[in-house]
Design a protein around this motif. Structure first.
Motif, PDB file in Angstrom:
ATOM      1  N   ARG A   9       0.818  -1.226   0.000  1.00 34.29           N
ATOM      2  CA  ARG A   9       0.000   0.000   0.000  1.00 34.29           C
ATOM      3  C   ARG A   9       0.846   1.268   0.000  1.00 34.29           C
ATOM      4  N   LEU A  10       2.156   1.121  -0.101  1.00 38.21           N
ATOM      5  CA  LEU A  10       3.041   2.282  -0.052  1.00 38.21           C
ATOM      6  C   LEU A  10       2.755   3.222  -1.214  1.00 38.21           C
ATOM      7  N   ARG A  11       2.470   4.470  -0.903  1.00 36.52           N
ATOM      8  CA  ARG A  11       2.200   5.482  -1.919  1.00 36.52           C
ATOM      9  C   ARG A  11       3.208   6.619  -1.885  1.00 36.52           C
ATOM     10  N   ILE A  12       3.784   6.871  -0.719  1.00 42.86           N
ATOM     11  CA  ILE A  12       4.735   7.987  -0.583  1.00 42.86           C
ATOM     12  C   ILE A  12       5.995   7.485   0.100  1.00 42.86           C
ATOM     13  N   LEU A  13       7.130   7.656  -0.565  1.00 44.20           N
ATOM     14  CA  LEU A  13       8.438   7.340   0.005  1.00 44.20           C
ATOM     15  C   LEU A  13       9.322   8.549  -0.226  1.00 44.20           C
ATOM     16  N   ASP A  14       9.718   9.192   0.868  1.00 34.14           N
ATOM     17  CA  ASP A  14      10.534  10.406   0.784  1.00 34.14           C
ATOM     18  C   ASP A  14      11.869  10.154   1.475  1.00 34.14           C
ATOM     19  N   VAL A  15      12.952  10.142   0.685  1.00 30.87           N
ATOM     20  CA  VAL A  15      14.295   9.907   1.243  1.00 30.87           C
ATOM     21  C   VAL A  15      15.229  11.066   0.911  1.00 30.87           C
ATOM     22  N   ARG A  16      14.690  12.206   0.587  1.00 23.77           N
ATOM     23  CA  ARG A  16      15.510  13.352   0.190  1.00 23.77           C
ATOM     24  C   ARG A  16      16.520  13.750   1.278  1.00 23.77           C
ATOM     25  N   ASN A  17      17.589  14.368   0.821  1.00 21.88           N
ATOM     26  CA  ASN A  17      18.588  14.967   1.708  1.00 21.88           C
ATOM     27  C   ASN A  17      19.144  13.981   2.734  1.00 21.88           C
ATOM     28  N   ASN A  18      19.657  12.856   2.224  1.00 22.50           N
ATOM     29  CA  ASN A  18      20.434  11.918   3.019  1.00 22.50           C
ATOM     30  C   ASN A  18      21.749  11.667   2.279  1.00 22.50           C
ATOM     31  N   THR A  19      22.472  10.605   2.619  1.00 20.14           N
ATOM     32  CA  THR A  19      23.688  10.261   1.878  1.00 20.14           C
ATOM     33  C   THR A  19      23.547   8.843   1.328  1.00 20.14           C
ATOM     34  N   LEU A  20      22.390   8.560   0.773  1.00 20.70           N
ATOM     35  CA  LEU A  20      22.128   7.240   0.215  1.00 20.70           C
ATOM     36  C   LEU A  20      22.906   7.035  -1.079  1.00 20.70           C
ATOM     37  N   SER A  21      23.164   5.794  -1.386  1.00 15.45           N
ATOM     38  CA  SER A  21      23.918   5.477  -2.596  1.00 15.45           C
ATOM     39  C   SER A  21      23.421   4.150  -3.159  1.00 15.45           C
ATOM     40  N   GLY A  22      23.932   3.797  -4.336  1.00 11.80           N
ATOM     41  CA  GLY A  22      23.592   2.523  -4.938  1.00 11.80           C
ATOM     42  C   GLY A  22      22.392   2.592  -5.861  1.00 11.80           C
ATOM     43  N   ASN A  23      22.009   1.441  -6.364  1.00 12.24           N
ATOM     44  CA  ASN A  23      20.967   1.323  -7.378  1.00 12.24           C
ATOM     45  C   ASN A  23      19.579   1.440  -6.749  1.00 12.24           C
ATOM     46  N   VAL A  24      18.770   2.369  -7.259  1.00 15.70           N
ATOM     47  CA  VAL A  24      17.393   2.529  -6.786  1.00 15.70           C
ATOM     48  C   VAL A  24      16.536   1.427  -7.400  1.00 15.70           C
ATOM     49  N   PRO A  25      15.800   0.663  -6.586  1.00 22.08           N
ATOM     50  CA  PRO A  25      14.945  -0.396  -7.136  1.00 22.08           C
ATOM     51  C   PRO A  25      13.985   0.156  -8.181  1.00 22.08           C
ATOM     52  N   SER A  26      13.979  -0.434  -9.361  1.00 22.70           N
ATOM     53  CA  SER A  26      13.150   0.076 -10.460  1.00 22.70           C
ATOM     54  C   SER A  26      11.657   0.002 -10.141  1.00 22.70           C
ATOM     55  N   ALA A  27      11.276  -0.905  -9.231  1.00 22.60           N
ATOM     56  CA  ALA A  27       9.854  -1.043  -8.879  1.00 22.60           C
ATOM     57  C   ALA A  27       9.302   0.209  -8.214  1.00 22.60           C
ATOM     58  N   LEU A  28      10.177   1.097  -7.725  1.00 20.02           N
ATOM     59  CA  LEU A  28       9.702   2.329  -7.085  1.00 20.02           C
ATOM     60  C   LEU A  28       9.145   3.315  -8.107  1.00 20.02           C
ATOM     61  N   GLN A  29       9.319   3.018  -9.407  1.00 24.10           N
ATOM     62  CA  GLN A  29       8.733   3.886 -10.427  1.00 24.10           C
ATOM     63  C   GLN A  29       7.211   3.931 -10.313  1.00 24.10           C
ATOM     64  N   LYS A  30       6.629   2.887  -9.747  1.00 24.76           N
ATOM     65  CA  LYS A  30       5.163   2.840  -9.642  1.00 24.76           C
ATOM     66  C   LYS A  30       4.629   3.929  -8.716  1.00 24.76           C
ATOM     67  N   LEU A  31       5.490   4.482  -7.853  1.00 23.06           N
ATOM     68  CA  LEU A  31       5.048   5.557  -6.948  1.00 23.06           C
ATOM     69  C   LEU A  31       4.980   6.899  -7.655  1.00 23.06           C
ATOM     70  N   THR A  32       5.539   6.985  -8.864  1.00 22.67           N
ATOM     71  CA  THR A  32       5.598   8.241  -9.640  1.00 22.67           C
ATOM     72  C   THR A  32       6.056   9.392  -8.753  1.00 22.67           C
ATOM     73  N   ASP A  33       5.214  10.455  -8.628  1.00 22.91           N
ATOM     74  CA  ASP A  33       5.626  11.631  -7.846  1.00 22.91           C
ATOM     75  C   ASP A  33       5.681  11.355  -6.352  1.00 22.91           C
ATOM     76  N   GLY A  34       5.144  10.223  -5.926  1.00 19.07           N
ATOM     77  CA  GLY A  34       5.191   9.896  -4.500  1.00 19.07           C
ATOM     78  C   GLY A  34       6.562   9.462  -4.028  1.00 19.07           C
ATOM     79  N   PHE A  35       7.485   9.192  -4.951  1.00 18.68           N
ATOM     80  CA  PHE A  35       8.860   8.826  -4.597  1.00 18.68           C
ATOM     81  C   PHE A  35       9.749  10.047  -4.784  1.00 18.68           C
TER      82      PHE A  35
END
Length: 673
Positions: free
Chosen positions: A213-239
């Motif tokens: 049911r995840l609709r919004i995932l906000d990880v802005r302004n961190n020091t994350l790295s690596g490959n973003v899971p392509s399945a997160l595209q389904k969230l569109t602007d919610g990611f």
């Protein structure tokens, strides 16, 4: 014989827990809570050891359920400056705890996890520090966990992945670090996860994409790295993932394509999370209800030795049941004031997005505040029907009050940007019921006045929502995109926000039109004094037209809130001098504030000094007109507007013109130009 002795020993203890005794225990807990939250006794003076949390006017912000137990504490925006004590764990029936928008500090006590019925925990916008207690993972009823805008540090406990009913997890704007726990992907009901503005590192766990049911995932302004899971595209602007330079991936507009080295490391943080899961299992208390492998001998021996305990448990349960039934009968006989009706402002069903927006928690709907505050619960809905929104609309519009939509706050409210289901953009003012008039009749009068205000130079009220369960009211206004007039003052030379002369004249005229509408009765709208005119209360729309905001709001707010607004007004020079002796607002006090705003528009400055007034009195326009105009203004109009500002700010109210006279004078500017 031993069993009979055990019963004789335990039975008196259960019989001691009469409703009065149990209620006294909660009363002592509330008094301990008061001492910790409000150490100076400034805000919780109504909480008295001689009071009753569930009856009478005491214990403001406390609500009880239909069994006479404390079930809700709403103290948001109260200015509390203490800490949250371990005693909070003693309120076992608590389902909602709202302490947001305060100044509480210290660590979050692990005992809060004893509140196993809690569905809503709002500790956001405080000064809490230390780590997030891993025991929160035991709060199986939790639906909303708001810890954002604090100073929390350390890792996010993997145990939070056990909160199977959690809809919202808001941890943004803290000092949290470490990897994002992959266990959060186990949260089947999770709708919004906000981890932005922290110090998280490593990659985004692929397991997060499994949260259905995840609709919004906000990880802005961190020091994350690596490959973003392509399945997160389904969230569109919610990611949202900006300002993480190490992230890469395909299918995301602003992300670089991953290189081999970036792809090689993409699963390491998840491995680390798995290791931390294993480590966490070692830290589970011995009292935890684990299921051992019962094929082994020690387990079998343990089972045999537990038969006596089982028999004793059955008898004890029977005793508890008898006592419980007696207690229930006692409550049935006792006259209760608490109803079971659903709060109509919360319960109206929406027609779409049911899977996205969280409904108000069921345990809250049968609560009643000690003051009985329920302004829309007594047949007033019909009058306001076209203006009423439900809580689901408000939460959906603001993404559950996401900090992404946070516009600002005052000492009585917070304002969020929102998008309604029809696509229109609004500003939602969130006001605690403690800041509103407690008299329901007066509150409703205030609402009727607000809904009667319709003018092109006033910000339009679209509607409102009053939530009895949340103890909050929400005012929904049209969103005005260009900020307030303060944004156009004190600018540097060459700033692109410098307003042209014709725009300044137009803004002055527009403000006068808005005041004229307020001061003169029209139809069902009474004559009204704004009371709080200032540059901050003049919003500028996309066509650079002025819109007054806050009109009639004093009719809705408690007197002490209105007074606190006046202090800020006086500090900026908008408060008419006669108020200090009369203590009253009149149309002439609005005129005084208008005059100060005219001075600000002419000078381009927020602070007006005596030399400005002297220059306006003598007609020395070069000394009081904004130099950023570079001489591009009408000197005749400048002199006239300077004279109007002088008259409006006269020391004596009788010497100030009416708004009708001012508009007549302003109309002459068109003829002279």
């Amino acid at each position: 014989m031993h069993l009979i002795s055990l019963i004789h020993l335990i039975l008196p203890l259960f019989l001691l827990c009469t409703p009065t005794v149990c209620q006294n225990a909660e009363l002592k807990t509330l008094i301990a809570l008061k001492s910790a939250l409000d150490p100076h006794g400034t805000y919780l003076s109504s909480w008295s050891i001689n009071g009753d949390p569930c009856n009478g006017p005491t214990f403001e912000g406390v609500a009880c359920n239909n069994k006479g137990k404390v079930a809700n504490i709403s103290l948001q925006g109260k200015g509390l400056s203490g800490f949250l004590p371990s005693e909070i764990g003693g309120l076992k029936s608590l389902t909602g705890l709202y302490l947001h928008f305060n100044k509480l500090s210290g660590e979050i006590p692990k005992e809060i996890a004893d509140l196993t019925l809690l569905t809503d925990l709002y500790l956001d916008v405080n000064n809490f520090s230390g780590s997030i207690p891993q025991q929160l993972g035991n709060m199986s009823s939790l639906q909303v966990l708001q810890l954002c805008y604090n100073k929390l540090s350390g890792n996010v406990p993997t145990q939070l992945g056990s909160l199977k009913k959690l809809n919202v997890l808001a941890l943004q704007y803290n000092l949290l670090t470490g990897a994002i726990p992959a266990s959060l992907g186990d949260l089947d009901e999770l709708i919004r996860l906000d981890l932005s503005f922290n110090n998280f590192f490593g990659s985004i766990p692929v397991k997060l994409t499994e949260a259905p049911r995840l609709r919004i995932l906000d990880v802005r302004n961190n020091t994350l790295s690596g490959n973003v899971p392509s399945a997160l595209q389904k969230l569109t602007d919610g990611f949202q993932y900006e300002n993480n330079p190490g992230l890469c991936g395909t299918g995301f507009a602003s992300l670089k394509v991953c290189t081999d080295s970036a792809s090689d490391n993409r699963n390491k943080p998840e491995s680390a999370a798995a290791d931390s899961d294993a480590l966490a299992k070692k830290e589970i208390p011995e009292s935890a209800n684990l299921q051992p492998n019962c094929s082994k001998t020690p387990c079998l021996n343990h089972s045999k030795g537990s038969h006596i305990g089982v028999v004793s448990g059955v008898i004890i349960i029977a005793i508890v049941t008898v006592v419980g039934l007696s207690t229930f009968s006692w409550y049935r006989r006792k006259k209760q004031k608490i109803g079971n009706n659903v709060d109509s402002s919360d319960a109206r069903q929406s027609t779409d997005q049911k899977d996205v927006s969280r409904r108000s928690a069921a345990p809250l709907i049968s609560l009643e505040y000690s003051t009985g505050w329920d302004p829309l619960g007594k047949g007033s809905q019909e009058f306001f029907d076209s203006y009423m929104f439900n809580l689901e609309d408000v939460e959906s519009a603001t993404q559950h009050f996401s900090e992404v939509n946070f516009l600002g706050r005052s000492n009585y409210s917070a304002v969020y940007k929102g998008v309604l289901r029809d696509g229109s953009i609004v500003a939602i003012k969130r006001i605690a019921k403690t800041s509103c008039k407690s008299d329901e009749v007066e509150f409703l009068k205030g609402l009727k006045i607000l809904t009667s205000l319709q003018h092109g130079n006033l910000v339009r009220l679209r509607g409102f929502c009053c939530s009895k369960g949340r103890g909050e009211c929400f005012l929904i206004y049209d969103f005005v995109p260009n900020g307030n007039l303060l944004h156009y003052l004190d600018l540097n030379d060459g700033d692109d926000k410098v307003l042209k002369w014709s725009t300044r004249v137009s803004i002055i005229k527009g403000i006068a039109k808005g005041i004229d509408y307020l001061h003169n009765p029209q139809g069902s709208k009474p004559a009204l004094v704004h009371q709080n005119i200032s540059a901050e209360k003049v919003l500028i729309d996309w066509r650079l037209n002025p819109l007054l905001v806050g009109s009639g709001l004093h009719k809705l707010l408690a007197d002490d809130i209105v007074f606190s607004m006046l202090k800020a007004c006086a500090a900026m020079g908008y408060l008419a001098p006669e108020y200090t002796t009369t203590g009253k607002f009149t149309d002439k006090s609005d005129i005084y504030a208008f005059g100060m705003v005219v001075f600000q528009i002419l000078t381009g400055k927020s602070k007006i000094n005596p030399s400005t007034r002297q220059a306006a009195e003598t007609g020395c326009v070069q000394e009081f007109i904004d130099p950023n105009l570079l001489g591009k203004f009408s000197e005749t109009e400048a002199v006239k507007l300077g004279q109007i500002a002088i008259l409006c700010t006269h020391e004596l109210p009788l010497q100030r013109p009416t708004i009708n006279t001012i508009r007549q004078e302003l109309s002459l500017l068109d003829e002279s130009s």
